[in-house]
Design a protein around this motif. Sequence first.
Motif, PDB file in Angstrom:
ATOM      1  N   SER A   1       0.834  -1.190   0.000  1.00 53.27           N
ATOM      2  CA  SER A   1       0.000   0.000   0.000  1.00 53.27           C
ATOM      3  C   SER A   1       0.871   1.243   0.000  1.00 53.27           C
ATOM      4  O   SER A   1       1.989   1.238   0.500  1.00 53.27           O
TER       5      SER A   1
ATOM      6  N   ARG B   1      -5.081   8.560   2.439  1.00 52.50           N
ATOM      7  CA  ARG B   1      -5.643   7.228   2.605  1.00 52.50           C
ATOM      8  C   ARG B   1      -4.726   6.244   1.933  1.00 52.50           C
ATOM      9  O   ARG B   1      -3.877   6.604   1.124  1.00 52.50           O
TER      10      ARG B   1
ATOM     11  N   MET C   1      -3.691   3.315  -0.678  1.00 46.70           N
ATOM     12  CA  MET C   1      -4.058   2.774  -1.977  1.00 46.70           C
ATOM     13  C   MET C   1      -3.675   1.299  -1.973  1.00 46.70           C
ATOM     14  O   MET C   1      -2.524   0.948  -1.699  1.00 46.70           O
ATOM     15  N   TYR C   2      -4.627   0.445  -2.236  1.00 46.46           N
ATOM     16  CA  TYR C   2      -4.467  -1.002  -2.080  1.00 46.46           C
ATOM     17  C   TYR C   2      -3.925  -1.619  -3.361  1.00 46.46           C
ATOM     18  O   TYR C   2      -4.496  -1.443  -4.426  1.00 46.46           O
TER      19      TYR C   2
ATOM     20  N   GLU D   1     -18.423   4.894  -3.962  1.00 42.86           N
ATOM     21  CA  GLU D   1     -17.047   5.322  -4.196  1.00 42.86           C
ATOM     22  C   GLU D   1     -16.293   5.572  -2.896  1.00 42.86           C
ATOM     23  O   GLU D   1     -15.088   5.803  -2.910  1.00 42.86           O
TER      24      GLU D   1
ATOM     25  N   THR E   1     -12.752   1.624  -0.584  1.00 44.56           N
ATOM     26  CA  THR E   1     -11.672   1.076  -1.389  1.00 44.56           C
ATOM     27  C   THR E   1     -11.848  -0.438  -1.459  1.00 44.56           C
ATOM     28  O   THR E   1     -12.654  -1.013  -0.711  1.00 44.56           O
ATOM     29  N   ASP E   2     -11.099  -1.097  -2.336  1.00 41.96           N
ATOM     30  CA  ASP E   2     -11.198  -2.552  -2.437  1.00 41.96           C
ATOM     31  C   ASP E   2     -10.823  -3.213  -1.117  1.00 41.96           C
ATOM     32  O   ASP E   2     -11.429  -4.208  -0.708  1.00 41.96           O
TER      33      ASP E   2
END
Length: 203
Positions: free
Chosen positions: A66, A76, A78-79, A139, A142-143
């Motif tokens: 991440s 935040r 990001m995966y 939205e 996140t995944d």
Amino acid sequence: MSLRVLLRRECSQARQWHSFLWLRQSVEAYETSLPVGLYQNSFTNIQQRCLSMDDGSRSKESNSSSVLFHSNKGFRRMYHKTTTGIVGLPMDEQAREHLKERLVGVLHALDEHSIPATAAYRRGIEERCTEKLNALSSESYTDEELEGLFGRQLEQEIKMCDDELALIPKMAEWKPWDVDPESHTIRVVEDVEEEQEEKNSSG
């Protein structure tokens, strides 16, 4: 100490991937007093540091990585998943969209095979599929957050939908909702060997 100096110091001293978690918390603590420009400059420095880190500093047991990214709500994660970690279940780069398609397909299959609207089986499926579709369409998730919400990976959810699509035609054939529980009896066999002996003797 200013946050700009703090960011530079932490970026230069960071040697482990998880140390950026502490940095994220520090940034969020100063969120209300920072201009957007400083967020963007900080994000660029952090992203470059993440991408340039040596692979040896990342956990070999982790199946994802991440980085931090800037949004209206601050920084935040990001995966970036690299594997599901499950034998026989490959990673799907578009798992989110594919899961949406599968869930819609399950709902259509209920109509296609004329599963009664009053059946508890159908009501349960419709409720779960609708909840997941609403979450996938939002939205704000996140995944990674979706997987936490569902309690499993998106690829596992896709596999479960495929299993449900194979089960629905069989349920339509069996029609368990038409069975009267009071008049229906089920024979329970406790001893398999004894059951086999009875079959052999009757034959």
